[in-house]
Write an enzyme that holds these catalytic residues in place. Structure first.
Site, PDB file in Angstrom:
ATOM      1  N   ASP A  57       0.809  -1.217   0.000  1.00  0.00           N
ATOM      2  CA  ASP A  57       0.000   0.000   0.000  1.00  0.00           C
ATOM      3  C   ASP A  57       0.843   1.268   0.000  1.00  0.00           C
ATOM      4  OD1 ASP A  57      -2.175  -1.717   0.091  1.00  0.00           O
ATOM      5  OD2 ASP A  57      -3.311  -0.363   1.376  1.00  0.00           O
ATOM      6  N   ASP A  99      -1.475  -5.599   2.902  1.00  0.00           N
ATOM      7  CA  ASP A  99      -2.937  -5.534   2.966  1.00  0.00           C
ATOM      8  C   ASP A  99      -3.681  -6.486   2.027  1.00  0.00           C
ATOM      9  OD1 ASP A  99      -1.997  -3.372   4.392  1.00  0.00           O
ATOM     10  OD2 ASP A  99      -3.551  -2.008   3.715  1.00  0.00           O
ATOM     11  N   LYS A 100      -3.317  -6.494   0.749  1.00  0.00           N
ATOM     12  CA  LYS A 100      -4.129  -7.223  -0.230  1.00  0.00           C
ATOM     13  C   LYS A 100      -3.769  -8.696  -0.332  1.00  0.00           C
ATOM     14  CE  LYS A 100      -5.898  -3.222  -1.190  1.00  0.00           C
ATOM     15  NZ  LYS A 100      -5.053  -2.421  -0.279  1.00  0.00           N
ATOM     16  N   CYS A 170       2.758  -2.748   8.364  1.00  0.00           N
ATOM     17  CA  CYS A 170       2.647  -1.563   9.205  1.00  0.00           C
ATOM     18  C   CYS A 170       2.262  -1.913  10.632  1.00  0.00           C
ATOM     19  CB  CYS A 170       1.585  -0.613   8.658  1.00  0.00           C
ATOM     20  SG  CYS A 170       1.945   0.025   7.022  1.00  0.00           S
ATOM     21  N   SER A 446      -7.337   3.819   4.540  1.00  0.00           N
ATOM     22  CA  SER A 446      -6.364   2.990   5.245  1.00  0.00           C
ATOM     23  C   SER A 446      -6.877   2.685   6.634  1.00  0.00           C
ATOM     24  CB  SER A 446      -5.020   3.724   5.351  1.00  0.00           C
ATOM     25  OG  SER A 446      -4.177   3.090   6.290  1.00  0.00           O
TER      26      SER A 446
END
Length: 534
Positions: A57, A99-100, A170, A446
């Site tokens: 991201d 994330d994905k 993150c 986000s």
């Protein structure tokens, strides 16, 4: 290739590795893949590593305003299908990171329905920078502070030198750690795998155990659709609401259910859960605790231990046992970080759905990230169809306290490929307007975002949703107590605007984004590709 004739009779197992050298999220995954491969061999099977697209991201959002991010999730699903189903492999160990990757891998598991297990590969940490602890969340917010001239570019640069102290996703309960927790809540990881520090000995132990477990899953023919049932999805929704997970888990859980052909209305399940549950953790950006505090306190399994009375614990998991069996071996969580439901940090859930004429199919609010004194907001619309123009408006002070900023035509079809509107939110908060300006968008946010943010407005503007006809100066009313969002314009006027709405010109994008725009389904269906009836 070094295989013997006898090897061809052994189970052949894909290690789905999204490693690349573009992002810190993935830089340790090759090492993890080797650990898994060694464990698979020791268990009497053949590991076959495959590579997929690996979106980050922070990195992949640099081009085209982040439009490649959401489409990359579904590209990953198809990547896995081609390589695993095409080669008729027997099972998958999926290394989840940014994330994905986690939702994409779970979508692929649901689609292919072969024995599969997720290894969540962990989070990064920050460190001290002068008198303050700095991680990537602080850097993220500080970009807006630079634009607001409250800190200098030199200050920001110094923060970046401290913010990341190793590989992994993150820090904080952003989308990556949220989806790692969702993978465990769905029963697709070994108990206790989320959240976890990247490259820690504990994480490596989970990788080793997953390599052995996948061989057992193949032997016992335990498949994802036996695990990712409607009951398992309800459990995941309840965990998400209780911890204040990222707003993006809604679209991802919806997509995973669609690919698993599980007949469940995820959005409705969030509405139901929000009426029953409070928030039992306060992990950043929802509060002062850090992601490592959640891990130390018991992690996702500790959360589920506290939620036992509201979970459907008879569901099967990749351990080969039920959730009830797994939780029976989980110790009492640290209640300073993970409270029981009878003593929640907040009476309302961390995540909820709101509806109204502006979002008849729903929109998502991370209540835990909204200032506690703001439950009703009424303001004039300030409309933008380009995030960069909206950020520039912050610098010129054409966005004022009391405004409702509308960021539209940023959804899957409108982008095409969802625009990463999170950058505007970070800039807004950094400019000191996070508590006095509301944002309504069909773009992607986000899990680190905070403020009065209404995301994933459904239907999106490009699908003809009412968001498309909002005008500057229109009054928008947000009532979080009653879970409502209203465009305060007479019905006759709205009907006239919709009737006069011009056809949107075809995109000038080529390649993958153009294909994605043609194939992507509505956000309310998880923005999956192709036709889905589930």
């Amino acid at each position: 290739m070094g295989y013997s004739e006898e090897d061809f009779d052994k189970p052949k197992i894909a290690i789905v590795n999204s490693s690349n050298k573009l992002s810190v999220c993935y830089q340790h995954l090759d090492q993890v893949a080797e650990i898994v491969a060694d464990a698979i061999r020791a268990a009497g099977a053949i590991p076959l590593e495959i590579r997929t697209v690996a979106p980050s991201d922070f990195i992949t959002s640099a081009g085209k305003q982040g439009r490649y991010l959401m489409p990359s999730r579904d590209l990953l699903v198809n990547d896995v299908e081609v390589q695993v189903e095409g080669a008729v492999l027997d099972g998958m160990v999926m290394l989840a990171s940014c994330d994905k990757t986690t939702p994409g891998q779970l979508m692929a598991a649901g689609r292919l329905d072969i024995p599969s297990i997720v290894v969540t590969c962990g989070y990064q940490l920050g460190t001290q920078c002068g008198e303050h602890h700095v991680d990537i969340e602080e850097v993220y917010k500080a970009v807006g502070s630079v634009k607001a001239k409250s800190i200098t570019l030199t200050d920001l640069t110094e923060m970046t030198k401290c913010a990341i102290q190793g590989p992994g996703v993150c820090a904080g309960l952003a989308t990556a750690n949220s989806m790692h927790c969702m993978a465990e809540a769905l029963g697709m990881t070994l108990t206790g795998n989320a959240p976890i520090r990247a490259n820690s000995s504990r994480m490596q132990s989970y990788a080793r155990a997953a390599g052995a477990k996948i061989v057992e899953l193949i032997r016992d023919d335990i498949r994802p659709r036996q695990i990712m049932t409607a009951a398992a999805f309800r459990n995941a929704v309840r965990v998400a609401c209780s911890i204040g997970a990222s707003v993006n888990v809604v679209r991802h859980l919806t997509a995973i259910a669609a690919e698993s052909e599980c007949k469940i209305d995820i959005i409705r399940e969030f509405e139901v859960a929000a009426m029953q549950l409070g928030q039992i953790t306060q992990v950043r950006p929802n509060g002062p605790d850090r992601i490592e505090d959640l891990e130390a306190a018991g992690g996702c399994s500790g959360v589920m231990k506290q939620l036992t009375d509201v979970l459907e614990t008879g569901v099967l998991t990749v351990t080969g046992r039920t959730l009830a069996d797994n939780l029976a071996e989980v110790g009492t969580p640290d209640e300073k970080v993970i409270r029981p439901t009878t003593n929640a940090f907040r009476d309302e859930p961390g995540l909820t759905i709101i509806r109204g004429n502006l979002a008849p199919d729903g929109a998502i609010v991370k209540l835990s990230a909204v200032p506690v004194h703001v439950r009703n907001f009424k303001g004039k619309a300030n409309v933008f169809e380009d995030e960069n123009v909206a950020i520039a408006a912050l610098e010129t002070k054409t966005i004022q306290p009391g405004d409702v900023v509308v960021l539209r035509m940023l959804g899957p079809k409108g982008g095409p490929g969802t625009v990463f509107a999170a950058s505007f939110m970070a800039a807004l908060v950094g400019a000191g307007l996070g508590a006095t300006v509301a944002v309504v968008t069909d773009g992607e946010l986000s899990g680190l975002n905070s403020g009065i943010t209404i995301g994933q407005v459904m239907p999106e503007a490009a699908e003809g949703g009412l968001l498309a006809v909002v005008k500057n100066g229109d009054i928008i009313v947000i009532d979080l107590n009653n879970r409502a969002i209203t465009l305060d314009v007479p019905v006759s006027e709205l009907e006239a605007r919709l009737a006069a709405l011009p056809a949107r010109p075809p995109t000038t994008e080529k390649g993958w984004l153009a294909m994605y725009q043609t194939l992507v389904q509505p956000l309310s269906k998880g923005a999956v590709l192709g036709r889905r009836e589930y």
